[in-house]
Write a protein that holds these residues in place. Structure first.
Motif, PDB file in Angstrom:
ATOM      1  N   THR A   1      32.210  35.631  58.931  1.00 30.49           N
ATOM      2  CA  THR A   1      31.044  36.055  58.154  1.00 30.49           C
ATOM      3  C   THR A   1      30.554  34.932  57.261  1.00 30.49           C
ATOM      4  OG1 THR A   1      31.736  38.379  58.148  1.00 30.49           O
ATOM      5  CG2 THR A   1      30.237  37.692  56.400  1.00 30.49           C
TER       6      THR A   1
ATOM      7  N   THR B   1      33.163  37.550  67.349  1.00 26.61           N
ATOM      8  CA  THR B   1      31.748  37.808  67.050  1.00 26.61           C
ATOM      9  C   THR B   1      31.483  37.428  65.602  1.00 26.61           C
ATOM     10  OG1 THR B   1      32.144  40.116  66.384  1.00 26.61           O
ATOM     11  CG2 THR B   1      31.684  39.709  68.714  1.00 26.61           C
ATOM     12  N   ARG B   2      30.190  37.420  65.213  1.00 31.56           N
ATOM     13  CA  ARG B   2      29.843  36.864  63.908  1.00 31.56           C
ATOM     14  C   ARG B   2      28.858  37.758  63.161  1.00 31.56           C
ATOM     15  NH1 ARG B   2      27.041  31.807  64.075  1.00 31.56           N
ATOM     16  NH2 ARG B   2      27.902  31.426  62.012  1.00 31.56           N
ATOM     17  N   LEU B   3      28.804  37.511  61.848  1.00 28.93           N
ATOM     18  CA  LEU B   3      27.802  38.103  60.962  1.00 28.93           C
ATOM     19  C   LEU B   3      27.264  36.998  60.075  1.00 28.93           C
ATOM     20  CD1 LEU B   3      26.302  40.348  59.375  1.00 28.93           C
ATOM     21  CD2 LEU B   3      28.415  40.686  58.068  1.00 28.93           C
ATOM     22  N   GLU B   4      25.932  36.857  60.059  1.00 30.05           N
ATOM     23  CA  GLU B   4      25.292  35.871  59.191  1.00 30.05           C
ATOM     24  C   GLU B   4      24.315  36.593  58.265  1.00 30.05           C
ATOM     25  OE1 GLU B   4      23.427  32.706  61.283  1.00 30.05           O
ATOM     26  OE2 GLU B   4      25.196  32.229  62.504  1.00 30.05           O
TER      27      GLU B   4
ATOM     28  N   PRO C   1      29.605  42.957  62.135  1.00 35.40           N
ATOM     29  CA  PRO C   1      29.271  41.829  63.013  1.00 35.40           C
ATOM     30  C   PRO C   1      28.849  42.315  64.392  1.00 35.40           C
ATOM     31  CG  PRO C   1      31.635  42.080  62.893  1.00 35.40           C
ATOM     32  CD  PRO C   1      31.052  43.081  61.933  1.00 35.40           C
ATOM     33  N   GLY C   2      28.543  41.372  65.269  1.00 33.18           N
ATOM     34  CA  GLY C   2      28.063  41.709  66.601  1.00 33.18           C
ATOM     35  C   GLY C   2      29.173  42.145  67.541  1.00 33.18           C
TER      36      GLY C   2
ATOM     37  N   LEU D   1      26.335  38.602  67.644  1.00 31.83           N
ATOM     38  CA  LEU D   1      25.829  38.169  66.337  1.00 31.83           C
ATOM     39  C   LEU D   1      24.991  39.265  65.698  1.00 31.83           C
ATOM     40  CD1 LEU D   1      25.269  35.957  64.184  1.00 31.83           C
ATOM     41  CD2 LEU D   1      23.305  35.273  65.561  1.00 31.83           C
ATOM     42  N   THR D   2      25.331  39.601  64.463  1.00 28.49           N
ATOM     43  CA  THR D   2      24.450  40.373  63.592  1.00 28.49           C
ATOM     44  C   THR D   2      23.841  39.403  62.599  1.00 28.49           C
ATOM     45  OG1 THR D   2      25.828  42.350  63.800  1.00 28.49           O
ATOM     46  CG2 THR D   2      24.300  42.268  61.937  1.00 28.49           C
ATOM     47  N   LEU D   3      22.529  39.499  62.412  1.00 27.24           N
ATOM     48  CA  LEU D   3      21.808  38.510  61.609  1.00 27.24           C
ATOM     49  C   LEU D   3      20.958  39.216  60.559  1.00 27.24           C
ATOM     50  CD1 LEU D   3      21.197  35.471  61.353  1.00 27.24           C
ATOM     51  CD2 LEU D   3      19.293  35.822  62.929  1.00 27.24           C
TER      52      LEU D   3
ATOM     53  N   ASP E   1      25.064  43.841  66.029  1.00 28.45           N
ATOM     54  CA  ASP E   1      24.041  43.181  66.852  1.00 28.45           C
ATOM     55  C   ASP E   1      22.616  43.411  66.366  1.00 28.45           C
ATOM     56  OD1 ASP E   1      25.927  42.165  68.965  1.00 28.45           O
ATOM     57  OD2 ASP E   1      26.256  44.315  69.214  1.00 28.45           O
TER      58      ASP E   1
ATOM     59  N   LYS F   1      19.214  42.589  64.159  1.00 34.69           N
ATOM     60  CA  LYS F   1      18.513  41.416  63.640  1.00 34.69           C
ATOM     61  C   LYS F   1      17.575  41.923  62.548  1.00 34.69           C
ATOM     62  CE  LYS F   1      20.387  38.750  66.791  1.00 34.69           C
ATOM     63  NZ  LYS F   1      21.345  39.767  67.297  1.00 34.69           N
TER      64      LYS F   1
END
Length: 261
Positions: free
Chosen positions: A52, A80-83, A98-99, A106-108, A124, A126
């Protein structure tokens, strides 16, 4: 930039990156893959987990859970990631996941958002800039909320729905189809109720632009959204009308919310 402050009761796991000037309150947990930008504030009892990133000057209020594993039974621990961008305000009991591998991993979240108490952003998604989620809003997985969207309290957004720039969702709405930019949507099973005129005025839209959008919306109501939009796209249009038409003709498998009969 003031010195970083970490309360003695906070747990910062080895590997976490803490930017200059961060403030980390009591009983907060920061996981080993977390990266905090400059001036991030995590108040008491916050959990930030997973891969994250939280951007500069974002403030996270007590009991928020950021970056924990998605609420998706298909998730089995893949990377997976979170930004999360800059200057967001993430209030009490907010959850942001996160995604997943099946959704792009990716969750953005953009900049300058306000996520009020109890709101949820699923895997996931955006989320654009200056988005406001009012108390207890639930955004399901794979949704896209463009810039300047406001979602009223206790509303839900179905997975894979897109909400166009500057749209407003009224409180207690269930949104199960795409929402055009600048649209105003409300209802237990939400319908398109015109344009978000207040939002357009706040962002400096001219009277001519608002009239053009109204004419476009009237025209769209006379036939199938996509078929009518294709016809309109062949003509000269104002910038904001063109934005709406591009949104309608963009990639999506969902239908669109239509005006209430």
């Amino acid at each position: 930039m003031p010195e970083t402050q970490i309360h003695p009761s906070a747990i910062i796991e080895p590997g976490a990156e803490i930017g200059p000037g961060c403030v980390i309150g009591p009983f907060t947990l920061v996981g080993p893959q977390v990266r905090l930008g400059a001036g991030v504030v995590l108040k008491s009892h916050v959990v930030v987990a997973g891969d994250t990133v939280i951007g500069d000057e974002t403030v996270v209020f007590p009991f928020a859970s950021i970056g924990e594993v998605p609420q998706d039974l298909k998730f089995h621990g893949e990377k997976t990631r979170l930004e999360i961008g800059k200057r967001n305000r993430i209030r009490e009991y907010v959850t942001i996941n996160p995604g997943t591998e099946g959704g792009g991993a990716l969750t953005l979240v953009g900049d300058d958002g306000l996520f009020m108490a109890g709101s949820h952003v699923a895997h996931d998604c955006k989320i654009g800039n200056r988005v406001i989620l009012v108390n207890n809003v639930a955004i399901a997985g794979h949704c896209v909320l463009e810039d300047d969207v406001i979602v009223g309290g206790l509303s839900g957004v179905h997975q894979f729905v897109r909400i166009g720039r500057g749209a407003m969702i009224g409180a207690l709405s269930m949104v199960a189809a795409d929402v055009i930019p600048f649209g105003l949507v409300q209802g237990p099973r939400a319908h398109l109720d015109g344009l978000n005129l207040v939002g357009l005025k706040r962002r400096g839209a001219s009277r001519e632009e608002m009239h053009a959008l109204r004419d476009m919306l009237t025209g769209l109501g006379k036939g199938a959204f996509r078929d009518t939009a294709r016809q309109m796209a062949q003509e000269d249009q104002s910038e904001k009308v063109r934005e709406v038409l591009d949104f309608i003709l963009g990639p999506s498998d969902r239908s669109f919310l239509a005006p209430h009969p």
